[in-house]
Design a protein around this motif. Sequence first.
Motif: not given
Length: 170
Positions: A33-41
């Motif tokens: 979730h952290l990974k995807m939050g950083l990527i999507r943001s």
Amino acid sequence: MIILIAGASHTGKTVLAQKILEKYKFTYLSIDHLKMGLIRSGNTELTPDDDEELVPYLWAIVKEIIKTAIENRQNLVVEGCYIPFDWKNDFDNEYLKEIKYYCLVMTKEYIENHFSDVKQYASSIEMRLDDSYCTVESMIEENVENLRLCKEHDCTYILIDTEYKVAIEL
């Protein structure tokens, strides 16, 4: 107390974290979730396929979250495949005594005999949009390597051999 749950994709890390949440009321952080939050943001140019680069990038953040939780006497489960096997090197003894690490490892025989079950439960907690990359061969290769690295780095591992019985008692 901090519990780190590592392992290859499809070994049940998120399911185990959810069980700990339900049984002990520990919150958990999914590194995915952290990974995807950083990527999507847009906070990184890395993509979900950049595994080699994602480990140090994400671990730099996660290890500081762990330290903060320990300093605040908060219980936390951190789960994901982005925990490096030499994770102990990033903590002094005062932190280490508050951290328990477990790597979930499936044997070759387990994967060969239960691959359809593994795939069936792949979306038990979070929906996998595409896991076509996951094959018997890739799972065996990744789990064999994880077991080797666990032994090399003296990491605690839970070997899933004949049946899937994974639990952690605190």
